[in-house]
Design an enzyme around this catalytic site. Structure first.
Site, PDB file in Angstrom:
ATOM      1  N   THR A 169      -0.917  12.756   6.692  1.00  0.00           N
ATOM      2  CA  THR A 169      -0.332  11.398   6.652  1.00  0.00           C
ATOM      3  C   THR A 169      -1.250  10.386   7.351  1.00  0.00           C
ATOM      4  O   THR A 169      -1.322   9.233   6.948  1.00  0.00           O
ATOM      5  CB  THR A 169       1.078  11.345   7.291  1.00  0.00           C
ATOM      6  OG1 THR A 169       1.002  11.885   8.603  1.00  0.00           O
ATOM      7  CG2 THR A 169       2.098  12.114   6.481  1.00  0.00           C
ATOM      8  N   HIS A 212      -0.343  26.495  -1.730  1.00  0.00           N
ATOM      9  CA  HIS A 212       0.198  25.792  -2.893  1.00  0.00           C
ATOM     10  C   HIS A 212      -0.865  25.262  -3.841  1.00  0.00           C
ATOM     11  O   HIS A 212      -0.591  24.393  -4.655  1.00  0.00           O
ATOM     12  CB  HIS A 212       1.122  24.662  -2.417  1.00  0.00           C
ATOM     13  CG  HIS A 212       2.349  25.174  -1.719  1.00  0.00           C
ATOM     14  ND1 HIS A 212       3.089  24.423  -0.847  1.00  0.00           N
ATOM     15  CD2 HIS A 212       2.961  26.380  -1.784  1.00  0.00           C
ATOM     16  CE1 HIS A 212       4.110  25.151  -0.386  1.00  0.00           C
ATOM     17  NE2 HIS A 212       4.048  26.346  -0.939  1.00  0.00           N
TER      18      HIS A 212
HETATM   19  P1  NAD Z   1       7.226  17.773   4.594  1.00  0.00           P
HETATM   20  O1  NAD Z   1       7.059  16.421   3.985  1.00  0.00           O
HETATM   21  O2  NAD Z   1       8.445  18.545   4.269  1.00  0.00           O
HETATM   22  O3  NAD Z   1       7.189  17.622   6.178  1.00  0.00           O
HETATM   23  C1  NAD Z   1       6.195  16.934   6.858  1.00  0.00           C
HETATM   24  C2  NAD Z   1       6.456  17.082   8.339  1.00  0.00           C
HETATM   25  O4  NAD Z   1       5.339  16.557   9.035  1.00  0.00           O
HETATM   26  C3  NAD Z   1       7.689  16.345   8.842  1.00  0.00           C
HETATM   27  O5  NAD Z   1       8.371  17.173   9.763  1.00  0.00           O
HETATM   28  C4  NAD Z   1       7.113  15.105   9.528  1.00  0.00           C
HETATM   29  O6  NAD Z   1       7.894  14.649  10.607  1.00  0.00           O
HETATM   30  C5  NAD Z   1       5.798  15.636  10.018  1.00  0.00           C
HETATM   31  N1  NAD Z   1       4.732  14.631  10.154  1.00  0.00           N
HETATM   32  C6  NAD Z   1       4.436  13.610   9.321  1.00  0.00           C
HETATM   33  N2  NAD Z   1       3.328  12.979   9.741  1.00  0.00           N
HETATM   34  C7  NAD Z   1       2.927  13.615  10.865  1.00  0.00           C
HETATM   35  C8  NAD Z   1       1.842  13.447  11.760  1.00  0.00           C
HETATM   36  N3  NAD Z   1       0.938  12.479  11.604  1.00  0.00           N
HETATM   37  N4  NAD Z   1       1.735  14.300  12.811  1.00  0.00           N
HETATM   38  C9  NAD Z   1       2.649  15.274  13.018  1.00  0.00           C
HETATM   39  N5  NAD Z   1       3.686  15.488  12.197  1.00  0.00           N
HETATM   40  C10 NAD Z   1       3.822  14.676  11.128  1.00  0.00           C
HETATM   41  O7  NAD Z   1       5.911  18.598   4.253  1.00  0.00           O
HETATM   42  P2  NAD Z   1       5.651  20.186   4.201  1.00  0.00           P
HETATM   43  O8  NAD Z   1       6.377  20.869   5.284  1.00  0.00           O
HETATM   44  O9  NAD Z   1       4.183  20.374   4.063  1.00  0.00           O
HETATM   45  O10 NAD Z   1       6.336  20.730   2.863  1.00  0.00           O
HETATM   46  C11 NAD Z   1       6.436  20.044   1.658  1.00  0.00           C
HETATM   47  C12 NAD Z   1       5.474  20.336   0.525  1.00  0.00           C
HETATM   48  O11 NAD Z   1       4.758  19.149   0.442  1.00  0.00           O
HETATM   49  C13 NAD Z   1       4.419  21.354   0.585  1.00  0.00           C
HETATM   50  O12 NAD Z   1       4.715  22.299  -0.345  1.00  0.00           O
HETATM   51  C14 NAD Z   1       3.106  20.629   0.135  1.00  0.00           C
HETATM   52  O13 NAD Z   1       2.540  21.324  -0.938  1.00  0.00           O
HETATM   53  C15 NAD Z   1       3.587  19.322  -0.352  1.00  0.00           C
HETATM   54  N6  NAD Z   1       2.804  18.098  -0.089  1.00  0.00           N
HETATM   55  C16 NAD Z   1       1.468  18.126   0.144  1.00  0.00           C
HETATM   56  C17 NAD Z   1       0.795  16.950   0.424  1.00  0.00           C
HETATM   57  C18 NAD Z   1      -0.689  17.025   0.676  1.00  0.00           C
HETATM   58  O14 NAD Z   1      -1.360  17.869   0.111  1.00  0.00           O
HETATM   59  N7  NAD Z   1      -1.208  16.161   1.534  1.00  0.00           N
HETATM   60  C19 NAD Z   1       1.470  15.742   0.490  1.00  0.00           C
HETATM   61  C20 NAD Z   1       2.867  15.732   0.221  1.00  0.00           C
HETATM   62  C21 NAD Z   1       3.517  16.932  -0.036  1.00  0.00           C
END
Ligand code: NAD
Length: 240
Positions: free
Chosen positions: A27, A120
């Site tokens: 993020t 994934h």
């Molecule tokens: P999620 O969105 O369910 O959870 C993200 C978590 O990270 C939350 O608990 C949030 O509070 C925390 N968070 C957000 N920004 C943060 C930061 N800067 N520092 C610390 N914590 C932070 O994501 P997940 O658990 O990875 O599961 C969801 C699915 O999302 C996965 O299967 C993945 O494949 C997919 N996904 C991937 C991407 C990517 O590749 N960047 C992006 C979106 C979703």
């Protein structure tokens, strides 16, 4: 000792760190996660994101799938942040064995990490469903609508969609790394997507660390919880 001093000490003592992460790691690179308040699940679409990025939806509505996928899940200009760089550095120093990630963005590799287990898949790999020809992310972006191969087949991202299984070898390797880790750092994941989230239960050591912006189901079992943005946490505990 406060949490950050403790974490710095454990990293310094360890030569077998394993990192398990998710969307929150990226993020700070400008890629939205799924479950934060400004995440993908809190934005409105014609269908819920879980539906659109499922295997059956992809089969039935490839146009709509690709419209969402290209618009909301591809970030070709994103660059690694401090968290990606810190993990790559720890590997180079011989301290970290593997990054196990649920992310599909390839930013760990871009930061220099070598042993990255992508539970994934990755947006950087795409294959024709008919002849298996490889296409890069740039190839996919350059094609309008549903990307088609020169043979006429539809090109599918090598990304695990909902309803699809995970790669057995990647899962097994992840289990092995986590089982043998002396320090397991879990970061930027809500730990609600299974079977990936269940992997952390293979850790048997006594240095389980969670670095997350919000609470997670592992906080109560963790030996140390550092609340905050993961890039900022790493920047505070080491030179990157
Ligand atoms: P999620 O969105 O369910 O959870 C993200 C978590 O990270 C939350 O608990 C949030 O509070 C925390 N968070 C957000 N920004 C943060 C930061 N800067 N520092 C610390 N914590 C932070 O994501 P997940 O658990 O990875 O599961 C969801 C699915 O999302 C996965 O299967 C993945 O494949 C997919 N996904 C991937 C991407 C990517 O590749 N960047 C992006 C979106 C979703």
């Amino acid at each position: 000792m406060n949490e950050l001093d403790q974490l710095r000490q454990w990293i310094s003592d360890s030569s077998n760190i394993v990192f398990f992460g998710g969307a929150g790691v990226s993020t700070e690179s400008g890629i939205p996660d799924f479950r934060s308040v400004d995440g993908l699940y809190n934005q409105t679409y014609a269908y819920p994101p879980e539906t659109i990025i499922s295997h059956s939806f992809y089969r039935k509505n490839p146009e709509e799938f690709y419209r969402f996928y290209k618009d909301r899940m591809l970030f070709p200009d994103a660059k690694p942040n401090a968290a990606h760089r810190a993990l790559a550095k720890l590997e180079k120093l011989g301290k970290l064995r593997a990054v196990i990630t649920q992310n599909i963005d390839g930013l760990h590799q871009m930061a220099g990490s070598k042993e990255v287990l992508e539970l994934h898949g990755s947006v950087h790999r795409n294959y024709c469903t008919r002849c298996n020809k490889f296409y890069s992310l740039e190839d996919i972006m350059a094609m309008d609508g549903v990307p088609h191969c020169t043979c006429g087949g539809i090109v599918k991202p090598d990304v695990v969609l909902y309803e699809e299984g995970l790669d057995d070898q990647v899962m097994q390797k992840s289990v092995d790394y986590i089982r043998h880790a002396d320090l397991l750092i879990i970061g930027g994941t809500s730990l609600v997507v299974y079977p990936a989230a269940g992997l952390v239960n293979y850790y048997k050591g006594n240095r389980l660390v969670v670095i997350n912006k919000s609470i997670t189901p592992m906080d109560s079992e963790a030996d140390l919880v550092a609340s905050g943005k993961i890039g900022e946490v790493f920047s505070q505990i080491m030179e990157i």
